[in-house]
Design an enzyme around this catalytic site. Structure first.
Site, PDB file in Angstrom:
ATOM      1  N   HIS A  20      42.542  21.400  18.136  1.00 12.87           N
ATOM      2  CA  HIS A  20      41.316  22.076  18.569  1.00 12.87           C
ATOM      3  C   HIS A  20      40.140  21.644  17.703  1.00 12.87           C
ATOM      4  O   HIS A  20      40.196  21.700  16.484  1.00 12.87           O
ATOM      5  CB  HIS A  20      41.526  23.584  18.485  1.00 12.87           C
ATOM      6  CG  HIS A  20      40.416  24.370  19.072  1.00 12.87           C
ATOM      7  ND1 HIS A  20      40.154  25.654  18.682  1.00 12.87           N
ATOM      8  CD2 HIS A  20      39.490  24.077  20.014  1.00 12.87           C
ATOM      9  CE1 HIS A  20      39.117  26.122  19.362  1.00 12.87           C
ATOM     10  NE2 HIS A  20      38.700  25.176  20.174  1.00 12.87           N
ATOM     11  N   HIS A  96      21.095   7.864  21.780  1.00 14.40           N
ATOM     12  CA  HIS A  96      22.213   6.950  21.518  1.00 14.40           C
ATOM     13  C   HIS A  96      22.433   6.788  20.013  1.00 14.40           C
ATOM     14  O   HIS A  96      23.577   6.728  19.551  1.00 14.40           O
ATOM     15  CB  HIS A  96      21.941   5.595  22.177  1.00 14.40           C
ATOM     16  CG  HIS A  96      23.076   4.636  22.066  1.00 14.40           C
ATOM     17  ND1 HIS A  96      24.318   4.874  22.612  1.00 14.40           N
ATOM     18  CD2 HIS A  96      23.157   3.422  21.480  1.00 14.40           C
ATOM     19  CE1 HIS A  96      25.108   3.856  22.360  1.00 14.40           C
ATOM     20  NE2 HIS A  96      24.435   2.959  21.670  1.00 14.40           N
TER      21      HIS A  96
END
Length: 129
Positions: A20, A96
């Site tokens: 997780h 980006h």
């Protein structure tokens, strides 16, 4: 021997080790790969395997609670943007450059042969219960 799902032993094993909150960067052939994360390089030829094929296979096997992609994908690669929007809930967009910074914290990088720009996403693993 497995008969279904991801057959690549390196990728299948790496996925089994995720927990997780772990990050999985699914990237095109041109994305700079940071030092640190485990890398499974699936790239064979330009476009093979595609970003869409790999993402579909990963989403079939992982619990994903969200993802992060480059905002530039919307203009430069509308097909990838549409795929991401239709496949992921909790999708966030960053520059980006920021995605490259965040990718350094990924636990796993899966490099595809994708040759279209900005076909990259940092998946955040969830939990099945």
């Amino acid at each position: 021997m497995k008969k279904a799902g991801i057959l690549n032993r390196h990728l299948s094993g790496a996925l089994a080790e995720l927990g997780h909150g772990d990050g999985v960067l699914v990237c095109d052939a041109g994305m700079p790969i940071p030092d640190g994360p485990r890398v499974v390089d699936l790239a064979f030829r330009a476009g093979v395997p595609s970003f869409a094929e790999v993402l579909e296979g990963l989403l079939a096997e992982l619990v994903v609670e969200g993802g992060t992609a480059a905002s530039e994908v919307r203009d430069a690669n509308p097909a990838a943007a549409e795929l991401l929007a239709g496949s992921l809930t909790g999708l966030e967009f960053v520059s980006h450059e920021r995605l490259k910074e965040l990718s350094a914290g990924a636990r796993l990088v899966v490099r595809t042969g994708e040759a279209r720009p900005y076909a990259n996403v940092l998946l955040r693993c969830g939990v099945f219960f």
